[in-house]
Design a protein around this motif. Sequence first.
Motif, PDB file in Angstrom:
ATOM      1  N   TYR A  62     -29.752 -73.635 -48.258  1.00 17.56           N
ATOM      2  CA  TYR A  62     -29.178 -74.477 -49.316  1.00 17.56           C
ATOM      3  C   TYR A  62     -28.935 -73.517 -50.479  1.00 17.56           C
ATOM      4  O   TYR A  62     -29.887 -73.063 -51.106  1.00 17.56           O
ATOM      5  CB  TYR A  62     -30.171 -75.577 -49.699  1.00 17.56           C
ATOM      6  N   LYS A  67     -26.845 -77.423 -58.072  1.00 17.28           N
ATOM      7  CA  LYS A  67     -27.042 -78.723 -57.413  1.00 17.28           C
ATOM      8  C   LYS A  67     -28.484 -78.883 -56.925  1.00 17.28           C
ATOM      9  O   LYS A  67     -29.019 -79.998 -56.848  1.00 17.28           O
ATOM     10  CB  LYS A  67     -26.060 -78.832 -56.230  1.00 17.28           C
ATOM     11  N   ALA A  68     -29.130 -77.767 -56.588  1.00 15.09           N
ATOM     12  CA  ALA A  68     -30.516 -77.822 -56.102  1.00 15.09           C
ATOM     13  C   ALA A  68     -31.442 -78.469 -57.136  1.00 15.09           C
ATOM     14  O   ALA A  68     -32.452 -79.089 -56.768  1.00 15.09           O
ATOM     15  CB  ALA A  68     -31.014 -76.412 -55.768  1.00 15.09           C
ATOM     16  N   GLU A  69     -31.096 -78.349 -58.416  1.00 21.09           N
ATOM     17  CA  GLU A  69     -31.948 -78.936 -59.460  1.00 21.09           C
ATOM     18  C   GLU A  69     -32.028 -80.461 -59.312  1.00 21.09           C
ATOM     19  O   GLU A  69     -33.034 -81.073 -59.686  1.00 21.09           O
ATOM     20  CB  GLU A  69     -31.407 -78.568 -60.855  1.00 21.09           C
ATOM     21  N   SER A  70     -30.967 -81.082 -58.790  1.00 21.13           N
ATOM     22  CA  SER A  70     -30.982 -82.541 -58.619  1.00 21.13           C
ATOM     23  C   SER A  70     -31.204 -82.974 -57.163  1.00 21.13           C
ATOM     24  O   SER A  70     -31.243 -84.169 -56.872  1.00 21.13           O
ATOM     25  CB  SER A  70     -29.687 -83.156 -59.156  1.00 21.13           C
ATOM     26  N   GLU A  71     -31.335 -81.983 -56.245  1.00 16.62           N
ATOM     27  CA  GLU A  71     -31.613 -82.313 -54.831  1.00 16.62           C
ATOM     28  C   GLU A  71     -32.773 -81.469 -54.322  1.00 16.62           C
ATOM     29  O   GLU A  71     -32.649 -80.771 -53.301  1.00 16.62           O
ATOM     30  CB  GLU A  71     -30.375 -82.042 -53.955  1.00 16.62           C
ATOM     31  N   PRO A  72     -33.915 -81.469 -55.033  1.00 21.02           N
ATOM     32  CA  PRO A  72     -34.987 -80.554 -54.650  1.00 21.02           C
ATOM     33  C   PRO A  72     -35.550 -80.821 -53.256  1.00 21.02           C
ATOM     34  O   PRO A  72     -35.922 -79.874 -52.545  1.00 21.02           O
ATOM     35  CB  PRO A  72     -36.051 -80.770 -55.740  1.00 21.02           C
ATOM     36  N   ALA A  73     -35.578 -82.081 -52.827  1.00 27.39           N
ATOM     37  CA  ALA A  73     -36.171 -82.382 -51.505  1.00 27.39           C
ATOM     38  C   ALA A  73     -35.287 -81.815 -50.394  1.00 27.39           C
ATOM     39  O   ALA A  73     -35.791 -81.218 -49.422  1.00 27.39           O
ATOM     40  CB  ALA A  73     -36.358 -83.880 -51.342  1.00 27.39           C
ATOM     41  N   LEU A  74     -33.981 -81.971 -50.547  1.00 27.60           N
ATOM     42  CA  LEU A  74     -33.075 -81.435 -49.528  1.00 27.60           C
ATOM     43  C   LEU A  74     -33.123 -79.903 -49.532  1.00 27.60           C
ATOM     44  O   LEU A  74     -33.177 -79.267 -48.470  1.00 27.60           O
ATOM     45  CB  LEU A  74     -31.639 -81.938 -49.777  1.00 27.60           C
ATOM     46  N   ALA A  75     -33.123 -79.310 -50.734  1.00 28.42           N
ATOM     47  CA  ALA A  75     -33.191 -77.839 -50.816  1.00 28.42           C
ATOM     48  C   ALA A  75     -34.466 -77.336 -50.139  1.00 28.42           C
ATOM     49  O   ALA A  75     -34.457 -76.324 -49.426  1.00 28.42           O
ATOM     50  CB  ALA A  75     -33.144 -77.394 -52.277  1.00 28.42           C
ATOM     51  N   TYR A 126     -33.742 -73.612 -56.449  1.00 25.87           N
ATOM     52  CA  TYR A 126     -33.245 -72.747 -55.349  1.00 25.87           C
ATOM     53  C   TYR A 126     -34.200 -71.576 -55.143  1.00 25.87           C
ATOM     54  O   TYR A 126     -34.655 -71.327 -54.017  1.00 25.87           O
ATOM     55  CB  TYR A 126     -31.825 -72.259 -55.673  1.00 25.87           C
TER      56      TYR A 126
END
Length: 304
Positions: A62, A67-75, A126
């Motif tokens: 990832y 964008k990782a700041e708002s999708e930490p679980a996916l990252a 990230y």
Amino acid sequence: MRIVATGRDGQVVTSLRERAEAAGHELIALGRPELDLAGNSAAIIRAIVEARPDVVISAAAYTAVDKAESEPALARAVNVQGPTAVAEAARLLDVPLLHLSTDYVFDGTKPSPYCESDPTNPAGVYGQTKRDGEEAVLSAHDNVAILRTAWVYSPFGSNFVRTMLRLAADREEVGVVADQFGNPTSALDIADGLLAVAHNLRASANPAMRGIFHMAGCGSASWADFATAIFEASASARGPTARVRPIETKDYPTPARRPSNSQLDCTKLDRLHGVRLPDWRGSTEGVVIRLVAPAGQTQGSLIR
Ligand SMILES: NC(=O)C1=CN([C@@H]2O[C@H](COP(=O)(O)OP(=O)(O)OC[C@H]3O[C@@H](n4cnc5c(N)ncnc54)[C@H](OP(=O)(O)O)[C@@H]3O)[C@@H](O)[C@H]2O)C=CC1
Ligand SMILES: Cc1cn([C@H]2C[C@H](O)[C@@H](COP(=O)(O)OP(=O)(O)O[C@H]3O[C@@H](C)C(=O)[C@@H](O)[C@H]3O)O2)c(=O)[nH]c1=O
């Protein structure tokens, strides 16, 4: 070598395909949907084990820093859980694993280039997930080389070189931060480095050849220096060009904080693997020329 790589359509694996074929290696590149790093671990392990590689290269990640700041679980799923399963597969196969990581594991406060033994302290999600991925992979398998690289660009995918050339197509001036320093690195050079390290890990059981290594382009730059070199190379090939207006980080606000210095000291890789990537300036010129004046194609056709 029969190589299995994750990150099929990313910059590094697209470059690896070019270089591995030229060197006579077989590359099986896995990507979604057949290999989803955010999915079931057993399915990831099965996909890799069934491909029966001599070596595994873990390049999927990832990589959307903001964008990782708002999708930490996916990252975290993609950068930690997924690579853990990849490492487990390499362990079951008893083959070496090369795992890519990043300069963004550092906070940037060191005034000189970072060594592998320097403490990590990532500034954003990230970098945190990549750092945790390093630790998870090292715990899952012994026969591992973690290759931390930086500021990756290539003729493929999404990267700073292609962004600058796109911006120059309709702007006379681009503001670019001049107070963050790092090592621009061509994915084509990374591909060559990965093949050399893979060969070494297969040829030698020396534990000093395992562990964490820095593998980045030789020489350092600010993003503004990098943009200037991109436009100079483009101008010389009659491609799009723009003036670079040096700005400060505070003038280019982003959701994720980037390190102000993430230069990597790559001497350990040279000493133990005999691998030293070329100077970033020559490689940048080569990639820009491929993009703006590709052989046999209309100028600029690959930029958009
Ligand atoms: N790019 C850079 O500047 C830097 C990169 N690195 C590291 O180098 C490695 C390679 O980077 P690079 O080639 O530039 O990356 P790219 O961003 O070009 O490609 C990332 C790849 O990861 C894949 N991926 C993302 N999510 C998943 C998922 N859930 N399951 C399976 N695959 C997934 C993408 O697939 P899809 O095409 O389907 O989205 C894509 O193929 C990464 O580990 C990265 O952290 C280190 C320093 C700098
Ligand atoms: C597009 C643009 C960016 N910038 C700045 C923002 C930022 O500080 C810097 C780089 O921006 P980017 O968003 O392109 O790059 P970024 O996503 O930060 O790149 C990072 O990606 C991950 C995956 C890594 O692992 C890192 O090594 C690094 O390559 O340039 C400008 O100053 N002006 C501009 O017009």
